[in-house]
Design an enzyme around this catalytic site. Sequence first.
Site, PDB file in Angstrom:
ATOM      1  N   ARG A 130       5.220   2.813  -0.806  1.00 30.37           N
ATOM      2  CA  ARG A 130       6.630   2.559  -1.094  1.00 30.37           C
ATOM      3  C   ARG A 130       7.449   3.765  -0.676  1.00 30.37           C
ATOM      4  O   ARG A 130       7.023   4.906  -0.850  1.00 30.37           O
ATOM      5  CB  ARG A 130       6.845   2.276  -2.578  1.00 30.37           C
ATOM      6  CG  ARG A 130       6.179   1.000  -3.066  1.00 30.37           C
ATOM      7  CD  ARG A 130       6.494   0.733  -4.530  1.00 30.37           C
ATOM      8  NE  ARG A 130       5.812  -0.462  -5.012  1.00 30.37           N
ATOM      9  CZ  ARG A 130       6.297  -1.686  -4.905  1.00 30.37           C
ATOM     10  NH1 ARG A 130       7.496  -1.871  -4.354  1.00 30.37           N
ATOM     11  NH2 ARG A 130       5.622  -2.727  -5.365  1.00 30.37           N
ATOM     12  N   GLY A 131       8.634   3.487  -0.143  1.00 31.99           N
ATOM     13  CA  GLY A 131       9.555   4.537   0.241  1.00 31.99           C
ATOM     14  C   GLY A 131      10.908   4.323  -0.399  1.00 31.99           C
ATOM     15  O   GLY A 131      11.088   3.455  -1.261  1.00 31.99           O
TER      16      GLY A 131
ATOM     17  N   PHE B  32      13.692   3.220   1.000  1.00 36.26           N
ATOM     18  CA  PHE B  32      14.371   1.989   1.411  1.00 36.26           C
ATOM     19  C   PHE B  32      13.407   1.018   2.072  1.00 36.26           C
ATOM     20  O   PHE B  32      13.722   0.404   3.083  1.00 36.26           O
ATOM     21  CB  PHE B  32      15.531   2.305   2.353  1.00 36.26           C
ATOM     22  CG  PHE B  32      16.561   3.193   1.733  1.00 36.26           C
ATOM     23  CD1 PHE B  32      17.464   2.695   0.812  1.00 36.26           C
ATOM     24  CD2 PHE B  32      16.607   4.534   2.059  1.00 36.26           C
ATOM     25  CE1 PHE B  32      18.410   3.522   0.233  1.00 36.26           C
ATOM     26  CE2 PHE B  32      17.547   5.364   1.491  1.00 36.26           C
ATOM     27  CZ  PHE B  32      18.459   4.864   0.569  1.00 36.26           C
ATOM     28  N   GLY B  33      12.208   0.895   1.525  1.00 34.07           N
ATOM     29  CA  GLY B  33      11.278  -0.064   2.076  1.00 34.07           C
ATOM     30  C   GLY B  33       9.891   0.091   1.492  1.00 34.07           C
ATOM     31  O   GLY B  33       9.591   1.054   0.776  1.00 34.07           O
TER      32      GLY B  33
ATOM     33  N   ILE C 219       0.816  -1.214   0.000  1.00 35.19           N
ATOM     34  CA  ILE C 219       0.000   0.000   0.000  1.00 35.19           C
ATOM     35  C   ILE C 219       0.846   1.259   0.000  1.00 35.19           C
ATOM     36  O   ILE C 219       0.313   2.366  -0.072  1.00 35.19           O
ATOM     37  CB  ILE C 219      -0.948   0.020   1.215  1.00 35.19           C
ATOM     38  CG1 ILE C 219      -0.155  -0.041   2.524  1.00 35.19           C
ATOM     39  CG2 ILE C 219      -1.944  -1.122   1.139  1.00 35.19           C
ATOM     40  CD1 ILE C 219      -1.008   0.104   3.767  1.00 35.19           C
TER      41      ILE C 219
ATOM     42  N   ASP D 261      11.833  15.615   9.006  1.00 33.00           N
ATOM     43  CA  ASP D 261      11.414  15.252   7.643  1.00 33.00           C
ATOM     44  C   ASP D 261       9.899  15.360   7.496  1.00 33.00           C
ATOM     45  O   ASP D 261       9.245  14.471   6.947  1.00 33.00           O
ATOM     46  CB  ASP D 261      11.881  13.836   7.301  1.00 33.00           C
ATOM     47  CG  ASP D 261      11.748  13.518   5.813  1.00 33.00           C
ATOM     48  OD1 ASP D 261      11.620  14.468   5.017  1.00 33.00           O
ATOM     49  OD2 ASP D 261      11.765  12.324   5.458  1.00 33.00           O
TER      50      ASP D 261
END
Length: 636
Positions: free
Chosen positions: A359-360, A362-363, A357, A481
Site C-alpha cells: 500500500r502507498g 495514493f494506491g 501485497i 524519492d
Amino acid sequence: MGEKDKLHEISSKFASLGLGSLKSTPKARETTEPPPPSSQQPPSTPNGKEAASPSALKQNVRPSLNSVQQTPASIDAVASSSNVSLQSQQPLSKPVVSSKPNQTTAMPPPSNNPSRHVSSTSNKPAAVSPNPAAHHAELPSGSVPPSASVSRANSTATTTPHKAGVVSNPAAANVHVLSVAASPNPSTPSNGPAPVSTTATPSRNPVTRLQRIFSQNSVSRQNSRTGRGAAVANTEETNSTGGSETGGAANSSSTSNPSSAKWSRFTVYDDASHTHQLRPARRQEKLGKMLKDFLAGNSKKREEERIAKEAADAQHQLSLVQSWINGYGQEKLADKKDPAKVSASFVEKYGRCQEVIGRGAFGVVRIAHKVDPQNSGSETLYAVKEFRRKPAESQKKYTKRLTSEFCISSSLRHPNVIHTLDLIQDGKGDYCEVMELCSGGDLYTLIMAAGRLEPMEADCFFKQLMRGVDYLHDMGVAHRDLKPENLLLTVSGSLKITDFGNGECFRMAWEKEAHMTCGLCGSAPYIAPEEYTESEFDPRAVDVWACGVIYMAMRTGRHLWRVAKKSEDEYYSRYLMDRKNESGYEPIEMLERSRCRNTLYNILHPNPTYRLTAKQIMKSEWVRSITLCEAGNAGL
C-alpha cells in the site's frame, strides 16, 4: 536471679557473640508500659509474657549494636529471622557510604509504633528483619530470604510494611534495595522512600548518547560469526512477523554447505562469496497456497462450465433468432469502450488480480496470476499497481501524472531498475501499472525484521543501488524519492529501484547540460539539506545523499537523524560538528573499514558541490572492492 540480672546476661551474650547464633532463650522482662498506638499488638514470648520494649534493651546493649532497631519479639524470632546471616558467622560486608558523610539514606519518617519499620543509616551495619515470615512467607523453612544477603551487602536497605505507595512484596523489595544502594543521592519523600528505577539515567552528553544508540551492543539482534565455515545469518527460528524473536541474527556453521541450516537469509562461504535467500513474507506464502487452491478449484469449475455451455449451444444451434441476438450484442459491445471488455482484456493478458501485497499514499499493489495453457500450464506472477486520484485532483492532472511516471519507468532497462510492462485502465476508470514481481519484499521490511544487516550483505545491496542510480543519471533521470521502501528485492538478493512518481528528467537525450530543480519531495530522513533552501539544486546530488542515509540504515538499523536541518535536529547538528573533528561522527566511525568511512563522509557532504557523484562512488576503492552475489551480477 532478678530480672535485671537476667537482662544483663542476655546483653552479655549479644556482645560476646557479635551477632552470632543464640543457643538459649532467656525469659524476657515483663513490661508495664502501655501498648503503642497501633492496631497490631506486640507479639508474646513462648511463656505467654510480653516481650521487652526496645528502649529497655538499648540501655544494656553495647554501643556497637545501637544501629540494630529491634521490634518487640522473642530472641528466638530474632535468631530465626537471620537464618543464614547469623549462623554463618561471616563478617558484615563493607557498608555503602552515602555521598554525604553521616547522612541517613532513604530514611522513612519516625513512627510511634516500633513495628512500623526497621532502617539503618548509611554509616552503620545493615538492619535485620525481625520477622522473616512477614516478608518471605512463601519461602520453605531453612531457605535464605532473598533480602537477607542484600540487606547485609547494602547498608542503605530499608524494609517497610505494606501501605499505600510503598512496595511490600519480596521481589519488589529486593529491586528497591538494589536501586537505593546504586543511587548516590536518593530522594526521600515525606511518606517514605520513593521507588527508584534501576535503569541508568541517560547521559546528557550527545556523544555518549550516540555511542549508546548506535553501538552494536544496543542493537536488539547481535551478529556473532565465528569459525571459517559458512556464516549463516537469520535462521528459520527467527519470527519475522513480529513478537519476540528467538536467537541472534547470525549463527555460525562449521561447514561451507548452507543446506546444513533450516533456512539462512545470508550465507558467506570460504572463498568470500555469498548468497541471499530472502524468504517471501508469510502473507505471500499464504497467498501462494491460496492461489494453488484457487486454481485447483477453478479448473474443476471451468470444466463444469464448459460442459454446461456445450449443452446450451446444442439446444440453440437450430434457433436463428438466438443466433441473430448473439451477433447483434457482440457488434454493440465492439462499438463502445465497455469496462467489462477492458477488464476482460486485462485478465486475458495478465490474469486476475488477487490479494493486496503493498500500500502507498495514493494506491495499492496487487498480485496478478496468469496461467498460459499453451505452454504446459506455466504460471507467471505480476505486480499490478493501482493508482488513485489525489484529493481535489482533476482528471487531466491525474492522467498526466500517471503517464509521466509510466513513460519514465517503461523506458528504463537495467537489472537494478524495476521492469514496467504496461499501463491499463480498469473497469472503474483507474489506471493500473503492470510490473515484474519481486517476491523478496522491500529493503525496509528486511531491515525491520533483521534489526541490521551483515556488513557484506549491506555492501552488496549498496553497490547494486549505486549501480542502478548511476544508470538513471546517465539516462537523464533523477528519482528524488529513494528510500528502503522503494527498493524491492528478489528471493536471490537482486535489488531493484521502483516508484518513479517523483522522478524528474533533468536532461533530454539531445542535451549535454543538466537542468537544476527546486522544491521539496521525499521522506524526511532521506531528504538532502539543500532541498530545504529556496535556491535551485542538482537533483542527482539529492539521490546520492539518500543512498548514504540508506546504507547507514542498513548497517545500524536506525535513521541517522529525523531531518537534515541544523536548527531542528540535534543529531544532524552534532554530525555537522563532529565531521570536522579528528574523532569524526560516532555512528560512522563505528564502521570497520576506513575506506568505507571516508567514502560515506563524502557522500553525506552537506555542500552538494563537494558531494560525490554516483559514477565517482562506483569508481571508489571501497565500492570496487565489494563482491556482489550471483544474482547481483546477473544481467550485466
